[in-house]
Scaffold this motif. Structure first.
Motif, mmCIF file in Angstrom:
data_model
loop_
_atom_site.group_PDB
_atom_site.id
_atom_site.type_symbol
_atom_site.label_atom_id
_atom_site.label_comp_id
_atom_site.label_asym_id
_atom_site.label_seq_id
_atom_site.Cartn_x
_atom_site.Cartn_y
_atom_site.Cartn_z
ATOM 1 N N ARG A 62 -4.990 -6.402 -0.962
ATOM 2 C CA ARG A 62 -6.668 -6.275 -1.056
ATOM 3 C C ARG A 62 -6.740 -8.221 -1.380
ATOM 4 N NH1 ARG A 62 -9.608 -2.117 -4.310
ATOM 5 N NH2 ARG A 62 -9.818 -0.756 -2.699
ATOM 6 N N LYS A 63 -6.795 -8.725 -2.818
ATOM 7 C CA LYS A 63 -6.078 -9.446 -3.012
ATOM 8 C C LYS A 63 -5.644 -11.296 -2.565
ATOM 9 C CE LYS A 63 -10.528 -8.199 -5.740
ATOM 10 N NZ LYS A 63 -10.919 -8.279 -6.620
ATOM 11 N N LEU A 104 -3.558 1.023 3.881
ATOM 12 C CA LEU A 104 -4.257 0.081 2.832
ATOM 13 C C LEU A 104 -5.741 0.919 2.517
ATOM 14 C CD1 LEU A 104 -5.149 -1.938 0.837
ATOM 15 C CD2 LEU A 104 -6.088 -2.969 2.238
ATOM 16 N N TYR A 159 -11.305 0.661 6.142
ATOM 17 C CA TYR A 159 -10.043 -0.091 6.784
ATOM 18 C C TYR A 159 -9.165 0.207 7.501
ATOM 19 C CZ TYR A 159 -10.027 -2.794 2.404
ATOM 20 O OH TYR A 159 -10.513 -3.914 1.366
ATOM 21 N N SER A 205 0.723 -1.079 0.020
ATOM 22 C CA SER A 205 -0.062 0.233 0.054
ATOM 23 C C SER A 205 0.741 1.251 0.030
ATOM 24 C CB SER A 205 -0.893 0.111 0.620
ATOM 25 O OG SER A 205 -1.887 -0.711 1.165
ATOM 26 N N GLU A 245 -4.808 -3.790 -5.530
ATOM 27 C CA GLU A 245 -5.729 -5.062 -5.638
ATOM 28 C C GLU A 245 -4.695 -6.393 -4.931
ATOM 29 O OE1 GLU A 245 -8.661 -5.878 -6.595
ATOM 30 O OE2 GLU A 245 -8.125 -3.518 -6.519
ATOM 31 N N GLY A 286 -6.663 -7.494 2.691
ATOM 32 C CA GLY A 286 -7.046 -7.008 4.062
ATOM 33 C C GLY A 286 -8.165 -8.024 4.220
ATOM 34 N N GLU A 287 -8.795 -8.761 3.479
ATOM 35 C CA GLU A 287 -10.373 -8.924 3.837
ATOM 36 C C GLU A 287 -10.003 -10.440 4.055
ATOM 37 O OE1 GLU A 287 -12.275 -8.562 0.525
ATOM 38 O OE2 GLU A 287 -12.960 -7.180 0.801
ATOM 39 N N ALA A 303 -9.710 -11.116 -0.582
ATOM 40 C CA ALA A 303 -8.440 -10.379 -0.520
ATOM 41 C C ALA A 303 -7.497 -10.281 0.632
ATOM 42 C CB ALA A 303 -9.126 -8.682 -0.461
#
Length: 578
Positions: free
Chosen positions: A104-105, A212, A221, A85, A101, A166-167, A164
């Protein structure tokens, strides 16, 4: 750290001349080499660490990038999210959707993101850096390699993971719903594996998700109210004296029987236990049922979608929890205090609070639209104040452990020193002093936390920085005390350039060039890229792995990025003649 133009005093021209390559062919080449090393380090992790099946990042990588253990360590997940990030947000080359991404992913199955898009750079032949003229560390992009149990995914097409990074943290990092803790290690699919009695997982989750959020421009976030996790019962507010709330009936005429009678709550007593009455089972006496053979593992999940109420508060909540734990709530971390346990505070914890506070506070140079955050500033100030407690004996030593009042502790515990932590404290305090405009604090940081540790922490026989030392000269009790680790040298490079930007001196430049030569000669892997993490005292490689439970995509990339930024500032202050 000090702003541009700060420290324009005596010695500026000579120091700038050394840095800009007027002697020994210095900084334009050094800056270019640092940029190339940064590209190669990030490319290594982009090629090898992404999990296209479950999301998140692998960190246990062999020398060639093959995965030797698919355990995912939470603090390294947060660190890699932070690196991706920050690169996306600050370096034009990396400002591409693929990198964001990836944060995230978790990345692409077949690589192909950063590789092949390096900055134009011709490698000069330096007399002081002869091994740098070997660009063998840029192999073509390849899919992640596994030493065992390869994942089932298509290798001939780009596979975009569904979870993700982050997810992935938001979905799996908590050991159980409603917990304020973050697990230390996860299985590959995200199941919590083990917990540490420290707050570093939570701290790096806060750092990664906050960065992020800044890079993606998504507040979910970073900020927001504390989340209420699914299954949390509604809070019941008791009345005066602890009485339960008054219960009323349906006010409609057919059901209006008047208010319920008030019961004498204070006079009620428990019913007597009659013979044969089974023992009452309370929550604190419940134990988990034994796992029978064939019982499938339970996976605790909750909805991590953007519409989940309070999902964006996790970075903030973890940051607040870290501050609370550091200020004296060890029981919440599962760390009991016994009658003989001396009260103490660790330098690493104060550094972590300072680091998280600075992150949430925001950097005005990078975030001109950043809103004032008194809570984050107070957190950073608390961390800075407690870091200074570890400067002892007239600032001649930096102790790892002191009492809560800032006094020395007895024994080897109280005499322990870590040059890497001292140098990390230096640039963090320079950052804090720059935002506060406190030149005296900056000068003290340079003298006590840069020049001092590089004097007593440097190995005069083999070069490099020791890992641990004893303040009185005794042999440290840590078995690894004489090893040379990657991260103290990375922190030292940052600290020296931060000190040079704040207070230019020829001696700082000389020390930086000596340190850079040792670091790149010894740690850098010219064949596969990235850095080795662990060297013997003589500089030979002790462990050939590129990552593990403690080394991931963080210290190398962060140090090189910060060095590149600070060298730009130094070179801008006084450019070499054309």
């Amino acid at each position: 750290m000090g702003g541009k133009g700060r420290g324009q005093g005596r010695g500026r021209g000579l120091a700038a001349g050394l840095v800009t390559g007027q002697r020994h062919g210095g900084a334009p080449g050094v800056a270019g080499r640092i940029a190339a090393e940064l590209d190669a380090a990030v490319a290594f992790w982009e090629r090898h660490s992404h999990d296209p099946e479950h999301g998140g990042f692998f960190s246990c990588l062999s020398r060639d990038g093959s995965v030797y253990d698919d355990t995912k360590f939470v603090w390294l997940q947060g660190r890699q999210i932070w690196v991706y990030s920050r690169l996306y947000r600050t370096v034009p080359l990396f400002r591409r959707p693929q990198l964001l991404e990836a944060a995230r992913k978790g990345g692409e199955g077949s690589g192909g993101g950063i590789l092949g898009q390096f900055r134009p750079f011709s490698i000069p032949k330096f007399p002081i850096f002869p091994q740098w003229a070997r660009p063998k560390f840029l192999p073509p992009p390849i899919p992640p390699k596994f030493t065992q149990n390869p994942p089932k995914f298509a290798r001939n097409r780009r596979v975009f993971p569904q979870t993700a990074a982050g997810e992935f943290l938001e979905s799996h990092v908590r050991p159980e719903p409603g917990s304020s803790r973050a697990a230390f290690a996860l299985r590959r699919d995200g199941r919590p594996e083990r917990l540490q009695r420290s707050f570093y997982s939570e701290a790096f989750c806060a750092l990664g998700l906050d960065e992020l959020g800044r890079a993606a421009g998504e507040e979910r976030y970073r900020v927001g109210p504390l989340p209420k996790l699914p299954g949390t019962p509604p809070q019941i507010t008791l009345g005066p004296g602890g009485t339960p709330p008054q219960i009323t009936r349906d006010p409609s005429p057919k059901n209006n029987l008047g208010p319920l009678p008030k019961l004498p709550w204070g006079r009620l007593r428990p019913l007597p236990k009659l013979p044969g009455t089974p023992p009452q089972i309370t929550r604190d006496r419940l134990r988990p049922l034994p796992k029978l053979p064939g019982t499938p593992p339970q996976k605790i999940t909750w909805d991590p979608s953007p519409n989940y109420p309070g999902a964006g508060a996790w970075a903030r909540r973890w940051a607040g929890a870290v501050w609370g734990w550091a200020r004296g709530a060890p029981m919440e971390l599962g760390r009991p205090r016994f009658s003989g346990t001396p009260p103490q505070q660790a330098l690493a914890q104060a550094l972590m609070v300072l680091k998280v506070g600075l992150q949430l506070w925001g950097d005005p140079r990078r975030d001109p639209q950043n809103q004032p955050d008194p809570e984050a500033e107070a957190m950073a100030e608390w961390g800075a104040r407690h870091v200074l407690m570890h400067l002892q004996r007239g600032d001649s030593v930096v102790l790892e452990n002191v009492s809560p009042e800032g006094e020395e502790l007895p024994g080897s515990l109280g005499r322990l020193m870590n040059p890497g932590h001292a140098l990390e404290a230096a640039w963090l305090l320079l950052e804090f002093s720059g935002r506060r405009g406190d030149a005296d604090l900056g000068a003290r940081a340079v003298a006590a936390l840069v020049e001092g540790p590089l004097k007593w922490g440097w190995d005069p026989q083999h070069g490099g920085l020791f890992y641990f030392l004893d303040a009185d000269g005794h042999c440290p009790t840590q078995l690894e005390w004489a090893l040379k680790l990657w991260w103290p040298h990375a922190e030292a490079m940052v600290a020296l350039l931060a000190a040079q930007r704040f207070q230019p001196r020829p001696s700082l430049v000389s020390q930086f060039l000596r340190l850079a030569q040792y670091t790149f000669d010894k740690f850098r892997d010219p064949e596969h890229g990235e850095w080795f993490g662990y060297l013997n005292r003589d500089g030979s490689v002790a462990l050939s792995i590129k990552g593990g439970p403690y080394k991931g995509c963080f210290h190398v990339a962060r140090a090189l990025l910060m060095c590149e930024e600070m060298l730009d500032d130094i070179l801008e202050g006084e450019k070499p003649p054309q």
